[in-house]
Motif scaffolding. Structure first.
Motif, mmCIF file in Angstrom:
data_model
loop_
_atom_site.group_PDB
_atom_site.id
_atom_site.type_symbol
_atom_site.label_atom_id
_atom_site.label_comp_id
_atom_site.label_asym_id
_atom_site.label_seq_id
_atom_site.Cartn_x
_atom_site.Cartn_y
_atom_site.Cartn_z
ATOM 1 N N ARG A 1 0.851 -1.202 0.000
ATOM 2 C CA ARG A 1 0.000 0.000 0.000
ATOM 3 C C ARG A 1 0.878 1.241 0.000
ATOM 4 N N LEU B 1 1.007 5.752 -0.615
ATOM 5 C CA LEU B 1 0.348 7.032 -0.867
ATOM 6 C C LEU B 1 1.272 7.879 -1.723
ATOM 7 N N GLY C 1 -3.289 5.351 -2.558
ATOM 8 C CA GLY C 1 -3.939 6.582 -2.142
ATOM 9 C C GLY C 1 -3.205 7.755 -2.770
ATOM 10 N N ALA D 1 -11.934 4.501 3.869
ATOM 11 C CA ALA D 1 -10.810 4.637 2.940
ATOM 12 C C ALA D 1 -10.035 3.325 2.840
ATOM 13 N N ARG D 2 -9.766 2.713 3.977
ATOM 14 C CA ARG D 2 -9.043 1.437 3.970
ATOM 15 C C ARG D 2 -9.824 0.365 3.225
ATOM 16 N N LEU E 1 -9.496 0.816 -0.474
ATOM 17 C CA LEU E 1 -8.168 0.370 -0.908
ATOM 18 C C LEU E 1 -8.108 -1.154 -1.001
ATOM 19 N N VAL F 1 -7.995 5.858 -3.826
ATOM 20 C CA VAL F 1 -8.643 6.873 -2.995
ATOM 21 C C VAL F 1 -7.857 8.171 -3.080
ATOM 22 N N PHE G 1 -7.408 11.790 -1.539
ATOM 23 C CA PHE G 1 -7.684 12.538 -0.314
ATOM 24 C C PHE G 1 -7.528 14.030 -0.598
ATOM 25 N N ARG H 1 -2.422 11.293 6.094
ATOM 26 C CA ARG H 1 -3.279 10.275 5.458
ATOM 27 C C ARG H 1 -2.517 8.962 5.262
ATOM 28 N N ILE I 1 -3.908 5.457 6.865
ATOM 29 C CA ILE I 1 -4.272 4.269 6.077
ATOM 30 C C ILE I 1 -3.228 3.166 6.207
#
Length: 235
Positions: free
Chosen positions: A4, A6, A45, A116-117, A120, A126, A128, A146, A150
């Motif tokens: 994961r 961002l 994200g 949000a999680r 994902l 997602v 933000f 964020r 997450i």
């Protein structure tokens, strides 16, 4: 390879050569880069700035607009950019959700970390928007916040350069790239990876920050797969 991530884009990056507004060709390019990540099983994200439309500090510079109002204007600009990115991602065949720190139900969901999680986990990207929802905080800080919420494995700051340098490489031929540095080094030496608040928050949450060139096609996926020669990392 991280699970994961961002990705933080600056608003100015969306403006292209014009220097303002939104360049749809760049939107299309970004969507393609994000699609590569999703197609390889990465949960993504996104946080985007609003500098291509307005920056709160700049708007309040001459005192006519209060700093708090200027910052809220900047937050609204990030929502505009977020809508544009959502449309580009959906055009590329991805599922995307826009969550805003400022409630505007007709445009996007309110930010709820559990939701949000879940998005994902279902393979949705997602976005933000709305910064942190508070004035006096940058979108860099919003990105770190964020990413921490997450539980991202990595925060990527996508810029126009391939990493962090000891001086501006556009101005100095002898600028040296710093392949890796610690949070404390970035803070104590005032190396502007991100603002100090965001770096301190990343340190507190053991969140690695990667700085890379977003305009090198395939960079994001290569970095996530472990090629650190394409970036600088703070951890």
């Amino acid at each position: 390879m991280v699970k994961r991530v961002l990705v933080k884009f600056s608003g100015e990056a969306l403006a292209g050569k014009e220097g303002y507004g939104i360049d749809t060709k760049i939107l299309n390019y970004i969507a393609g880069e994000i699609k590569e990540l999703v197609d390889n099983g990465v949960e993504v994200g996104i946080v985007v700035g609003g500098g291509n439309i307005i920056r709160g500090v700049t708007a309040a510079a001459d005192g006519i607009i209060k700093r708090t109002s200027g910052d809220y204007m900047g937050m609204l600009a990030t929502v505009i950019n977020g809508v544009a990115i959502q449309e580009a991602l959906e055009h590329a065949g991805l599922e995307a959700r826009l969550q805003s720190a400022i409630d505007m139900h007709e445009i996007g969901e309110a930010f709820i970390v559990r939701r949000a999680r879940r998005h994902l986990e279902k393979g949705r990207v997602v976005i933000f928007a709305g910064g942190t929802g508070n004035p006096y905080f940058t979108t860099d800080t919003a990105a770190t916040l964020r990413a921490s919420e997450i539980e991202a494995d990595l925060l990527i700051k996508a810029t126009k350069v391939d990493g962090v340098y000891d001086k501006d490489p556009a101005k100095f031929d002898d600028a040296v790239k710093l392949e890796a540095l610690t949070y404390d080094q970035a803070l104590n030496d005032h190396i502007r990876v991100m603002d100090d608040t965001s770096i301190a928050l990343a340190k507190e949450n053991n969140l690695p920050i990667v700085v890379c060139n977003m305009f090198e096609k395939g960079n994001l996926l290569a970095i996530i797969k472990g090629d650190m020669s394409l970036c600088s990392i703070v951890k």
